[in-house]
Write a protein that holds these residues in place. Sequence first.
Motif, mmCIF file in Angstrom:
data_model
loop_
_atom_site.group_PDB
_atom_site.id
_atom_site.type_symbol
_atom_site.label_atom_id
_atom_site.label_comp_id
_atom_site.label_asym_id
_atom_site.label_seq_id
_atom_site.Cartn_x
_atom_site.Cartn_y
_atom_site.Cartn_z
ATOM 1 N N PRO A 149 0.839 -1.195 0.000
ATOM 2 C CA PRO A 149 0.000 0.000 0.000
ATOM 3 C C PRO A 149 0.874 1.243 0.000
ATOM 4 O O PRO A 149 1.941 1.262 0.608
ATOM 5 C CB PRO A 149 -0.768 -0.104 1.320
ATOM 6 C CG PRO A 149 -0.528 -1.466 1.843
ATOM 7 C CD PRO A 149 0.701 -2.013 1.203
ATOM 8 N N LEU A 150 0.429 2.258 -0.696
ATOM 9 C CA LEU A 150 1.203 3.495 -0.801
ATOM 10 C C LEU A 150 0.382 4.668 -0.289
ATOM 11 O O LEU A 150 -0.850 4.652 -0.371
ATOM 12 C CB LEU A 150 1.562 3.749 -2.272
ATOM 13 C CG LEU A 150 2.558 2.785 -2.893
ATOM 14 C CD1 LEU A 150 2.660 3.014 -4.399
ATOM 15 C CD2 LEU A 150 3.927 2.909 -2.240
ATOM 16 N N LEU B 91 -1.835 12.294 -7.864
ATOM 17 C CA LEU B 91 -1.793 11.219 -8.867
ATOM 18 C C LEU B 91 -3.122 10.477 -8.910
ATOM 19 O O LEU B 91 -3.532 9.989 -9.949
ATOM 20 C CB LEU B 91 -0.661 10.232 -8.567
ATOM 21 C CG LEU B 91 0.588 10.462 -9.394
ATOM 22 C CD1 LEU B 91 1.275 11.740 -8.951
ATOM 23 C CD2 LEU B 91 1.559 9.301 -9.269
ATOM 24 N N ASP B 92 -3.743 10.354 -7.743
ATOM 25 C CA ASP B 92 -5.074 9.787 -7.667
ATOM 26 C C ASP B 92 -5.151 8.478 -8.456
ATOM 27 O O ASP B 92 -5.965 8.332 -9.367
ATOM 28 C CB ASP B 92 -6.038 10.838 -8.253
ATOM 29 C CG ASP B 92 -7.487 10.494 -7.942
ATOM 30 O OD1 ASP B 92 -7.692 9.686 -7.034
ATOM 31 O OD2 ASP B 92 -8.384 11.029 -8.625
ATOM 32 N N MET B 93 -4.256 7.563 -8.119
ATOM 33 C CA MET B 93 -4.088 6.375 -8.954
ATOM 34 C C MET B 93 -4.967 5.216 -8.510
ATOM 35 O O MET B 93 -4.870 4.755 -7.391
ATOM 36 C CB MET B 93 -2.633 5.910 -8.903
ATOM 37 C CG MET B 93 -1.681 6.870 -9.529
ATOM 38 S SD MET B 93 -2.028 7.033 -11.287
ATOM 39 C CE MET B 93 -0.610 7.954 -11.813
ATOM 40 N N SER B 94 -5.755 4.720 -9.430
ATOM 41 C CA SER B 94 -6.452 3.474 -9.157
ATOM 42 C C SER B 94 -5.496 2.349 -9.546
ATOM 43 O O SER B 94 -4.447 2.600 -10.142
ATOM 44 C CB SER B 94 -7.705 3.408 -10.005
ATOM 45 O OG SER B 94 -7.311 3.551 -11.344
ATOM 46 N N VAL C 38 9.460 4.804 -2.745
ATOM 47 C CA VAL C 38 8.394 5.541 -3.454
ATOM 48 C C VAL C 38 8.065 6.813 -2.677
ATOM 49 O O VAL C 38 7.928 7.897 -3.245
ATOM 50 C CB VAL C 38 7.129 4.663 -3.596
ATOM 51 C CG1 VAL C 38 6.024 5.437 -4.309
ATOM 52 C CG2 VAL C 38 7.438 3.368 -4.332
ATOM 53 N N GLU C 39 7.993 6.684 -1.339
ATOM 54 C CA GLU C 39 7.664 7.847 -0.499
ATOM 55 C C GLU C 39 8.693 8.966 -0.660
ATOM 56 O O GLU C 39 8.374 10.142 -0.522
ATOM 57 C CB GLU C 39 7.587 7.441 0.977
ATOM 58 C CG GLU C 39 6.344 6.659 1.360
ATOM 59 C CD GLU C 39 6.401 5.182 0.986
ATOM 60 O OE1 GLU C 39 7.387 4.740 0.353
ATOM 61 O OE2 GLU C 39 5.451 4.451 1.334
ATOM 62 N N ARG D 128 0.069 2.535 -17.185
ATOM 63 C CA ARG D 128 0.311 2.652 -15.734
ATOM 64 C C ARG D 128 1.621 3.389 -15.490
ATOM 65 O O ARG D 128 2.582 3.233 -16.252
ATOM 66 C CB ARG D 128 0.451 1.253 -15.118
ATOM 67 C CG ARG D 128 -0.749 0.368 -15.297
ATOM 68 C CD ARG D 128 -0.570 -0.953 -14.573
ATOM 69 N NE ARG D 128 0.604 -1.703 -15.034
ATOM 70 C CZ ARG D 128 1.111 -2.763 -14.421
ATOM 71 N NH1 ARG D 128 0.560 -3.214 -13.302
ATOM 72 N NH2 ARG D 128 2.179 -3.395 -14.901
ATOM 73 N N TRP D 129 1.685 4.142 -14.421
ATOM 74 C CA TRP D 129 2.959 4.661 -13.929
ATOM 75 C C TRP D 129 3.583 3.571 -13.063
ATOM 76 O O TRP D 129 2.907 3.008 -12.190
ATOM 77 C CB TRP D 129 2.758 5.941 -13.112
ATOM 78 C CG TRP D 129 2.526 7.141 -13.980
ATOM 79 C CD1 TRP D 129 1.328 7.736 -14.258
ATOM 80 C CD2 TRP D 129 3.519 7.889 -14.702
ATOM 81 N NE1 TRP D 129 1.510 8.805 -15.116
ATOM 82 C CE2 TRP D 129 2.844 8.931 -15.396
ATOM 83 C CE3 TRP D 129 4.903 7.806 -14.828
ATOM 84 C CZ2 TRP D 129 3.520 9.857 -16.200
ATOM 85 C CZ3 TRP D 129 5.567 8.722 -15.624
ATOM 86 C CH2 TRP D 129 4.880 9.737 -16.302
ATOM 87 N N LEU D 130 4.850 3.302 -13.310
ATOM 88 C CA LEU D 130 5.541 2.242 -12.571
ATOM 89 C C LEU D 130 6.462 2.857 -11.525
ATOM 90 O O LEU D 130 7.325 3.675 -11.854
ATOM 91 C CB LEU D 130 6.365 1.379 -13.542
ATOM 92 C CG LEU D 130 5.574 0.756 -14.704
ATOM 93 C CD1 LEU D 130 6.505 -0.039 -15.617
ATOM 94 C CD2 LEU D 130 4.439 -0.134 -14.184
ATOM 95 N N VAL D 131 6.253 2.473 -10.293
ATOM 96 C CA VAL D 131 7.035 3.018 -9.180
ATOM 97 C C VAL D 131 7.982 1.934 -8.656
ATOM 98 O O VAL D 131 7.857 0.769 -9.020
ATOM 99 C CB VAL D 131 6.119 3.509 -8.035
ATOM 100 C CG1 VAL D 131 5.258 4.674 -8.472
ATOM 101 C CG2 VAL D 131 5.247 2.366 -7.495
ATOM 102 N N ALA D 132 8.918 2.338 -7.798
ATOM 103 C CA ALA D 132 9.862 1.355 -7.244
ATOM 104 C C ALA D 132 10.434 1.865 -5.930
ATOM 105 O O ALA D 132 10.529 3.070 -5.716
ATOM 106 C CB ALA D 132 11.003 1.098 -8.228
ATOM 107 N N ASP D 133 10.825 0.918 -5.093
ATOM 108 C CA ASP D 133 11.624 1.236 -3.911
ATOM 109 C C ASP D 133 13.072 0.953 -4.293
ATOM 110 O O ASP D 133 13.518 -0.203 -4.284
ATOM 111 C CB ASP D 133 11.208 0.338 -2.733
ATOM 112 C CG ASP D 133 9.832 0.709 -2.198
ATOM 113 O OD1 ASP D 133 9.515 1.910 -2.132
ATOM 114 O OD2 ASP D 133 9.069 -0.222 -1.853
ATOM 115 N N TYR D 134 13.792 2.010 -4.665
ATOM 116 C CA TYR D 134 15.182 1.837 -5.093
ATOM 117 C C TYR D 134 16.091 1.737 -3.868
ATOM 118 O O TYR D 134 15.812 2.368 -2.842
ATOM 119 C CB TYR D 134 15.622 3.026 -5.942
ATOM 120 C CG TYR D 134 14.747 3.298 -7.147
ATOM 121 C CD1 TYR D 134 14.858 2.518 -8.301
ATOM 122 C CD2 TYR D 134 13.817 4.337 -7.142
ATOM 123 C CE1 TYR D 134 14.064 2.774 -9.407
ATOM 124 C CE2 TYR D 134 13.026 4.599 -8.245
ATOM 125 C CZ TYR D 134 13.150 3.816 -9.378
ATOM 126 O OH TYR D 134 12.358 4.068 -10.470
#
Length: 304
Positions: free
Chosen positions: A9-10, A20-23, A182-183, A243-249
């Motif tokens: 969860p983000l 961003l209001d991403m579903s 991501v945060e 989709r926008w792709l996020v990551a925890d780098y």
Amino acid sequence: MLAQTTARPLPPLESNGVALDMSAERLGWLVPSDPSAPLEELRSRYARDGYLWLRGLLDADEVWRFRRRFFSAMEGMGLLAAGSKGPDGVWSGGEHDRRRVGQQLIETVRWAAYEAFCLSRPVTDFYDALFDAPCYLHKRKLLRMGLPEDPHCTGAHYDLVYLRAGTDHLCTSWIPIGDASVEMGGLLYLEGSDAFGRELEARYARESGHLTPEERIQAVNATMTGGWLTRDLRALADRMNARWLVADYAAGDMVVHSPFMIHASTQNVDAHRRIRLSTDIRYQSVRDRMDPRWQRDWSPDDGL
Ligand SMILES: O=C(O)CCC(=O)C(=O)O
């Protein structure tokens, strides 16, 4: 290949003040690649996806050492919290001396130690192999800080807009200097957008025929009003049905992206108020045409 990082969860994310209001259908997770995978496999993933997230390519200790050195040069400017030690890079939460911080950034991108970091062996070995030729690192190299609470983010764009006077056979390395969850506002990529970036660029080539060669390579001219496609990431994802792709780098990671791949960043909302520090640098074959505007060190007024 490495397993994909677990979706989790983000918190609500924003970019340049726009939610961003991403579903679920507009947000996904970047897929990592193992740097030791066979070269042909990495090449075909890069050609297919427009990016490679190479986890653990760099020596993480070296990355942390560079973060420590960066923030120790920033001490006494009001940027860091009183208790922030070594590589922590915890933001003070108050005003900082913008002039001194800006001057320090200009100096830091000229450090031999920074250049050495960018030229570390795993990176140049990777590019020598990818290009099948000795690689060249563009002199214009950027170091960026994402401060908590700062609404200014990187808008959606692809890099070729700023690099039109050279080959398009070049790659950007985006390297988090420290961890970048991501945060913390690490880079996010629009899935499948390499093809869209190519279409946009082909359209631009058709529509910019009336401009002089000097005008045509600029991101701002009679046909374009700047390099960013939009600040509204959600609207772009809807338009592209993507989709926008996020990551925890993590420290040691390097993302390689194509000059057509659309990316952006989000506001740093890290609960620990750590500054997102990263560098973005460009490599190409030494034999291909180079954009002459990138052969000088970065400065804020370099017009790019
Ligand atoms: O780090 C950022 O916010 C932007 C980086 C970027 O635009 C790039 O890597 O090309």
